[in-house]
Write an enzyme that holds these catalytic residues in place. Structure first.
Site, PDB file in Angstrom:
ATOM      1  N   PRO A 107       0.831  -1.213   0.000  1.00 24.85           N
ATOM      2  CA  PRO A 107       0.000   0.000   0.000  1.00 24.85           C
ATOM      3  C   PRO A 107       0.866   1.264   0.000  1.00 24.85           C
ATOM      4  O   PRO A 107       2.071   1.201   0.275  1.00 24.85           O
ATOM      5  CB  PRO A 107      -0.809  -0.111   1.300  1.00 24.85           C
ATOM      6  CG  PRO A 107      -0.651  -1.525   1.750  1.00 24.85           C
ATOM      7  CD  PRO A 107       0.649  -2.009   1.230  1.00 24.85           C
ATOM      8  N   LYS A 161      -5.473  -8.381   7.866  1.00 27.06           N
ATOM      9  CA  LYS A 161      -6.732  -8.625   8.578  1.00 27.06           C
ATOM     10  C   LYS A 161      -6.476  -8.886  10.065  1.00 27.06           C
ATOM     11  O   LYS A 161      -7.244  -8.431  10.934  1.00 27.06           O
ATOM     12  CB  LYS A 161      -7.451  -9.807   7.948  1.00 27.06           C
ATOM     13  CG  LYS A 161      -7.970  -9.521   6.536  1.00 27.06           C
ATOM     14  CD  LYS A 161      -8.558 -10.754   5.884  1.00 27.06           C
ATOM     15  CE  LYS A 161      -9.082 -10.438   4.479  1.00 27.06           C
ATOM     16  NZ  LYS A 161      -9.631 -11.628   3.811  1.00 27.06           N
ATOM     17  N   VAL A 165       4.211   2.899   2.844  1.00 30.15           N
ATOM     18  CA  VAL A 165       4.888   1.912   3.704  1.00 30.15           C
ATOM     19  C   VAL A 165       6.411   2.005   3.573  1.00 30.15           C
ATOM     20  O   VAL A 165       7.134   1.229   4.191  1.00 30.15           O
ATOM     21  CB  VAL A 165       4.422   0.472   3.407  1.00 30.15           C
ATOM     22  CG1 VAL A 165       2.971   0.296   3.783  1.00 30.15           C
ATOM     23  CG2 VAL A 165       4.655   0.100   1.950  1.00 30.15           C
ATOM     24  N   GLY A 166       6.901   2.924   2.720  1.00 31.79           N
ATOM     25  CA  GLY A 166       8.349   3.140   2.658  1.00 31.79           C
ATOM     26  C   GLY A 166       9.051   2.422   1.527  1.00 31.79           C
ATOM     27  O   GLY A 166      10.248   2.140   1.632  1.00 31.79           O
ATOM     28  N   THR A 184       9.772   3.462  -1.644  1.00 36.79           N
ATOM     29  CA  THR A 184      10.755   4.306  -2.336  1.00 36.79           C
ATOM     30  C   THR A 184      11.945   4.625  -1.447  1.00 36.79           C
ATOM     31  O   THR A 184      13.096   4.528  -1.879  1.00 36.79           O
ATOM     32  CB  THR A 184      10.083   5.613  -2.813  1.00 36.79           C
ATOM     33  OG1 THR A 184       8.963   5.292  -3.643  1.00 36.79           O
ATOM     34  CG2 THR A 184      11.060   6.479  -3.581  1.00 36.79           C
ATOM     35  N   SER A 193     -14.033 -12.938   0.718  1.00 41.07           N
ATOM     36  CA  SER A 193     -13.698 -13.427   2.060  1.00 41.07           C
ATOM     37  C   SER A 193     -14.796 -13.180   3.091  1.00 41.07           C
ATOM     38  O   SER A 193     -14.547 -13.253   4.287  1.00 41.07           O
ATOM     39  CB  SER A 193     -12.396 -12.759   2.529  1.00 41.07           C
ATOM     40  OG  SER A 193     -12.544 -11.364   2.575  1.00 41.07           O
TER      41      SER A 193
END
Length: 773
Positions: free
Chosen positions: A354, A719, A357-358, A360, A676
């Site tokens: 997503p 989840k 999240v770091g 790059t 799900s």
């Protein structure tokens, strides 16, 4: 008009015809033609001349000859030493073949003779005068016909004869000359010759213009060449290295020093030689110069030495990023193998996860740990193949593709090359850029990468490519196959807490000119910001909230209200306002018809409260909550399963005829889809029909089949993090997902109880309060 018919010998001509009144020498060599001449000489010296349509035929038939020719009189015949006969003929009249004879020894024909009408009217006079004027103009322009020819022609009084004589002097094609011969009407013949001479005048005029233009161009080129040679001589005498001569010398030095492969060096020197010869004012000069500049600017052999100290690299990665153990481990493995072999090709990693999240910044840290140069290109929105492979040099404004541009920016042959947002590429009529990337990202091919602008093979095998993507499903299969996918799922609350405390807050204090002593953000405040002011898998929004706290602190300190600010859980709202998000929390008590499902979204995991309501009716199933097709199908499957198992579940078999069933997933404005929610919907439906509450501490995820089997799902880590955040202590998940439990951080895993199920019956045992009777 045809006057009479006679039978005479026939002589076929090749590439030649004779007009009436013309006197002409012919060389005759074919046997039948010689026999025809001898036959004519024995009789009345008359012979019919007609032209072959195909000059290559030695023995033409009737269909190979033009039907209209000229009746001529043989004036003289002379045998030559080589066996041919030279004959002098005089044209008499036009004639047309009515019967063709092919004798063994020669050709003959019965011909109709045409006489020109000798009457002249005013129109004849006008046409003759126009024709003579045109012919005079033509002679002046052509200069191939003498003025005496015009004088003799001007004295002719017969209109038909005038047209024939002038046509014989024009450089017409044989087909056009034959057309004049076949025109028996004198007025039409005059008009046609006028038209033809007019066309010839136009052609001569154009020839003259073209000749003058070529002459001017040649004179200019010769002058420029002479001046350039003079300039070179003057510069040589003065020792002046400025101008193109000095420029070429400097470029030669750069090419020699660039470390190019021999093949590329040869091409560069060849282009430099062309550049020297092309005038500076020419558009091609700047095109060649740009091309040479690119060849010189690219790194062909320059590289940085890898720092293969694993402990140091690990220290750099840990300093810059908290968590992300899998990625760090993969980089350290690469360094270890490189240290042992010193020949490993650059790996091609794809960091998927997503936003925020770091991905790059992690690639930048990898470059730092390896002591390599770092270059980044963004592929978001790229839809033209030439963006990757470059443009052909023939196009205006052509330039290399982004890969070669990136290598020039890197300056070395072994940088860490980040292909950012590789999943955001698209394609249109200009080509598919993802297909062009296949060669770049294939370790077996990229040692010989071909850019349309550079045209010479470029070695990319030493480059460490790192791609980033948010959604792997939009990357074409062949491209995905060439990369090693490393998934970064997102951060737990504990990880976000560490990142905020050790990285983000320190950076924001520095950006806002604050000292650590001026602002203290307590741990409970950070947790509250993480939980109630951000909803994301990464930390981008968290950093923005911390920046907002820093801004307000700066205002307080500058205004003199306080010298030190402490932010705790109690006063967070003073800085950030009312809480923005309310994460799905576990129910405070067991509920009937309300089940807690676990969902995976683009910003990580979340919990979903699925509600079922019964009302008197006729079995109508209503689904609300902006559900996608997959979730609607899951609801239908759950409904069918419950109907099929109603007796075993102690449910009224006719419930579908007595009740309308409404299944609702709150937050109706948010689109929800995924495979799900099957067991969650089934559990909520059974709870509502049996009037049994669902345990408040239970969350569940899994797809359902019509037979009640529970199928595996994805995104278990995300989840589980959402369930842990919501206060859920027991998670029901498919048996086949047991292998994914190890991916969940230990700090979360220790607080959760995982129940593995393969059938809905097992789900109900753990989800419903009390035993099913």
């Amino acid at each position: 008009m045809a006057d009479k018919e006679i039978i005479v010998p026939l002589l076929p001509l090749r590439g030649l015809l004779v007009y009436p009144t013309m006197v002409l020498h012919l060389d005759v060599g074919r046997d039948k033609s010689i026999q025809a001449l001898e036959k004519a000489m024995v009789e009345d010296h008359l012979i019919f001349l007609t032209t072959q349509q195909d000059v290559t035929l030695d023995e033409p038939g009737e269909e190979d000859l033009y039907p209209i020719g000229t009746l001529t009189k043989v004036k003289q015949m002379l045998k030559l030493p080589n066996g041919t006969i030279r004959v002098l003929v005089e044209g008499l009249n036009r004639a047309e073949v009515s019967v063709f004879y092919d004798y063994e020894t020669h050709y003959g024909a019965k011909i109709k003779i045409y006489e020109d009408d000798e009457e002249k009217d005013a129109e004849h006079q006008a046409l003759m005068r126009t024709l003579l004027d045109y012919f005079e103009q033509y002679i002046k322009m052509s200069k191939k016909i003498t003025s005496e020819t015009f004088s003799s022609t001007a004295d002719i009084e017969e209109p038909g004869r005038l047209a024939d004589i002038i046509a014989s002097h024009l450089p017409l094609k044989l087909k056009d000359k034959q057309e004049i011969l076949e025109t028996t009407n004198v007025k039409q013949r005059l008009s046609r010759v006028i038209e033809m001479i007019h066309n010839e005048k136009e052609v001569l005029h154009l020839e003259k213009k073209i000749g003058q233009r070529v002459k001017r161009s040649m004179e200019r080129t010769q002058k420029e060449y002479y001046l350039r040679e003079q300039m070179k001589a003057i510069q040589k005498e003065l020792g002046d290295k400025e101008g193109k001569g000095g420029e070429v010398a400097k470029l030669t030095e750069k090419i020699e020093a660039a470390g190019m492969p021999e093949q590329v060096k040869t091409t560069a020197l060849k282009e430099l030689d062309r550049y020297e010869k092309v005038p500076a004012s020419s558009a091609e000069s700047s095109v060649i110069r740009n091309y040479i500049d690119w060849l010189v600017a690219l790194p062909w052999s320059k590289s940085t030495k890898d720092d293969l100290n694993i402990l140091k690299a690990e220290k750099v990665l840990n300093k810059d990023h908290y968590g992300l153990e899998k990625v760090k481990e993969r980089v350290l493995e690469y360094l270890a193998v490189q240290q042992l072999t010193n020949s490993l090709k650059g790996p091609i990693l794809c960091l998927a996860g997503p936003p925020g999240v770091g991905k790059t910044s992690l690639a930048r840290s990898i470059a730092t740990s390896l002591n390599r140069n770092f270059v980044r290109i963004s592929l978001g929105g790229v839809r033209d193949e030439s963006e990757i492979r470059g443009h052909r040099r023939t196009y205006v404004g052509a330039m290399p593709g982004r890969i070669i541009q990136g290598m020039k920016k890197a300056g070395t042959i072994n940088p860490v090359f980040l292909l950012d947002e590789i999943d955001k590429m698209s394609n249109d009529f200009r080509g598919d850029p993802s297909a062009a990337l296949l060669e770049v990202l294939d370790p077996e091919q990229n040692h010989n990468f071909s850019d349309h602008y550079i045209e010479e093979p470029y070695n990319l095998s030493n480059v460490m490519f790192i791609a980033t993507a948010n959604d792997l499903s939009t990357i074409p299969g062949p491209l995905r196959d060439r990369m090693e996918i490393i998934t970064i799922a997102g951060y737990t609350e504990i990880e976000k807490l560490h990142i905020a405390r050790d990285h983000l807050l320190i950076r924001q204090l520095e950006n806002h000119g604050l000292q650590k002593s001026q602002l203290q953000v307590r741990e409970d405040a950070l947790i509250k910001i993480i939980r109630y002011y951000t909803r994301e898998a990464g930390v981008r929004s968290l950093e923005r909230q911390l920046a907002s706290v820093c801004r307000k602190t700066a205002k307080i300190i500058v205004s003199g209200e306080r010298k030190r600010v402490i932010v705790s859980e109690k006063n967070v709202e003073e800085f950030l306002g009312k809480t923005i998000f309310h994460y799905g929390q576990a129910e405070e008590e067991d509920q009937i018809g309300v089940a807690t499902g676990l969902a995976y979204t683009a910003v990580g995991g979340d919990t979903l409260q699925i509600e079922v309501s019964l009302s008197p009716g006729k079995g109508k199933l209503v689904l609300t909550g902006k559900l996608g097709d997959v979730m609607k199908e899951s609801a239908q499957a759950a409904f069918s399963f419950v109907r099929a198992k109603s007796e075993e579940l102690h449910i009224d078999p006719d419930f579908n005829e007595k009740y309308d069933i409404h299944i609702h997933v709150p937050e109706g404005a948010v689109p929800k889809d995924g495979p799900s929610a099957g067991i969650t919907m089934a559990t909520a439906l059974i709870s509502a029909l049996t009037n049994r509450p669902i345990r408040k501490e239970v969350g569940m995820t899994g797809e359902i089949t019509l037979r009640g089997r529970v199928l595996p799902i994805g995104g278990l880590k995300e989840k589980s993090l959402a369930a842990h955040r919501a206060g859920i202590t027991k998670i029901i998940l498919p048996q086949d997902n047991e292998k994914d439990i190890d991916d969940i951080p230990e700090s979360v895993r220790s607080d959760l109880q995982f129940v593995l199920v393969s059938h809905v019956d097992q789900v109900l045992e753990h989800a419903l309060a009390g035993d099913i009777q």
